[in-house]
Structures are given as structure tokens and as C-alpha cells.
Scaffold this motif. Structure first.
Motif, mmCIF file in Angstrom:
data_model
loop_
_atom_site.group_PDB
_atom_site.id
_atom_site.type_symbol
_atom_site.label_atom_id
_atom_site.label_comp_id
_atom_site.label_asym_id
_atom_site.label_seq_id
_atom_site.Cartn_x
_atom_site.Cartn_y
_atom_site.Cartn_z
ATOM 1 N N GLU A 1 0.836 -1.193 0.000
ATOM 2 C CA GLU A 1 0.000 0.000 0.000
ATOM 3 C C GLU A 1 0.876 1.251 0.000
ATOM 4 N N SER B 1 1.188 3.723 -3.244
ATOM 5 C CA SER B 1 0.724 5.100 -3.090
ATOM 6 C C SER B 1 1.876 6.079 -3.290
ATOM 7 N N GLN C 1 2.463 6.379 -7.037
ATOM 8 C CA GLN C 1 1.388 7.179 -7.639
ATOM 9 C C GLN C 1 1.530 8.642 -7.247
ATOM 10 N N ALA D 1 -1.608 3.933 -11.554
ATOM 11 C CA ALA D 1 -1.828 2.844 -10.600
ATOM 12 C C ALA D 1 -1.400 1.499 -11.182
#
Length: 203
Positions: free
Chosen positions: A155, A159, A162, A168
Motif C-alpha cells: 500500500e 501510493s 502514484q 496505478a
């Protein structure tokens, strides 16, 4: 001007770190190389550049003065802001950036999200005579090294990528690439995984 920070590292995130300086926690947006050298609970040092945009003060952190100078040099290029400059240096260490500029390698520069052909051409033209100030030998092709319930590291890395501008789909593919590193060493840090993910995206 805040030229550098030295203090206890209290947090390391995908694209930033928090250093405690005499009880004051300062968050610094860092390149992948700078993050890789920071460990929570240990003393950490980063060279910094303070940028002010629309009355917002943001500290950017670098592994050494050369990386900071490359960042500030990139900011001098029309249309290159702090976030994009940080993304460029997270994918290309300064020597690789110098190599790309001297070789007029548009392909390498356009691997960075947000750098299109026109932006890459502008970087080449505006920095061609300035990169000598970095005092570096060009190093061709030297990019920065490094279940049903999504693991925390995935995660954070996804993230973080991104946040630097990668789609993504590409971020998830990069996470797939570095997943074996987690299996090999479950204690591997997010900063190291970010560097490895960035390296895979540079290929």
C-alpha cells in the motif's frame, strides 16, 4: 534558507521522512536515495531545499549537496516544479541525469511521469550547458538503485509511486516486481522497496 537537517528519524514514508530536531518534528519530501539512508529511531541527515509555493513552505531532502543542486537546477527549467524535479531525481541519480542530458536521451527522461517529449526537450536545451556545475562524470544507464488483504508495504509503495506520478497500473506492476524481496527479507524497509520499484520502472 535551511541548508540541512540532522536529527532523530521518527518516520519514513514512501516519499517523505520526519526528523525530530530538538522536539520539533519536520517532514521532508525526499528522493529515493535520501530515504534509503534513513532508519526510524536512528540519527539521520539530509541536505535540504526550502521551497515556497502559494504561501506553502515545503522542505525537500537529498542525500548530498550534488543531488540538491541538481534539484534546484531542474527547478530553473520552465514548467518543472518541485514535485516533478523530485520524481526525476527519484528515477535518475544526478550522474544518470547528466548522461541523459549530454546524450540528448529523450527516451530516458520521458520515462518519468509528467515529462513529455516537449518537457524533455526543454530540459535538454536549458540544462545542456549548466550540468557541468554538478562536477559529475556522466554515467549512462544508471537509474537509481535500490494476499486478499494488501500488505502495508504494498500500500505504501504503490501510493508513493502514484504520488510521484506513475499510473496505478504501473505502480502495482512495480510492486509485483519487488515482492520477492519481501519474501527474502520480511524486515526490508519501505524506502528500499521504493528504490527497487523505481529501478524496475526505469528499465
Amino acid at each position: 534558507m535551511i541548508a540541512h537537517l540532522t536529527g532523530t528519524v521518527t518516520a519514513v514514508r514512501p516519499t517523505s521522512a520526519v526528523l525530530d530536531i530538538g522536539g520539533l518534528g519536520l517532514e521532508v519530501q525526499c528522493t529515493a536515495r535520501a530515504l534509503a539512508g534513513l532508519r526510524p529511531g536512528e540519527s539521520g541527515h539530509v541536505e535540504t531545499s526550502l521551497q515556497v509555493r502559494q504561501e506553502v513552505f515545503t522542505l525537500f531532502g537529498f542525500v548530498d549537496p550534488v543531488e540538491r543542486e541538481a534539484f534546484e537546477m531542474l527547478l530553473g527549467v520552465n514548467s518543472v516544479g518541485p514535485k516533478l524535479a523530485l520524481a526525476i531525481l527519484s528515477l535518475l541519480e544526478p550522474a544518470a541525469l547528466v548522461a541523459a542530458i549530454r546524450a540528448e536521451d529523450l527516451h530516458m527522461l520521458t520515462k518519468v511521469p509528467g515529462v513529455g517529449k516537449k518537457s524533455a526537450e526543454r530540459i535538454l536545451v536549458e540544462l545542456k550547458d549548466k550540468v557541468v556545475r554538478l562536477g559529475l562524470e556522466a554515467t549512462p544507464g544508471a537509474p537509481v538503485e535500490v494476499g486478499s488483504e494488501r500488505p502495508l508495504w504494498r500500500e505504501q509503495v504503490s501510493s508513493g509511486l502514484q504520488g510521484l506520478g506513475w499510473p496505478a497500473k504501473d505502480a502495482e506492476a512495480a510492486c509485483d516486481t519487488v515482492e520477492p524481496l519481501v519474501a527474502e527479507d520480511p524486515s526490508v524497509g519501505v524506502a528500499q522497496l521504493m528504490r527497487a520499484a523505481l529501478r524496475s520502472l526505469a528499465k
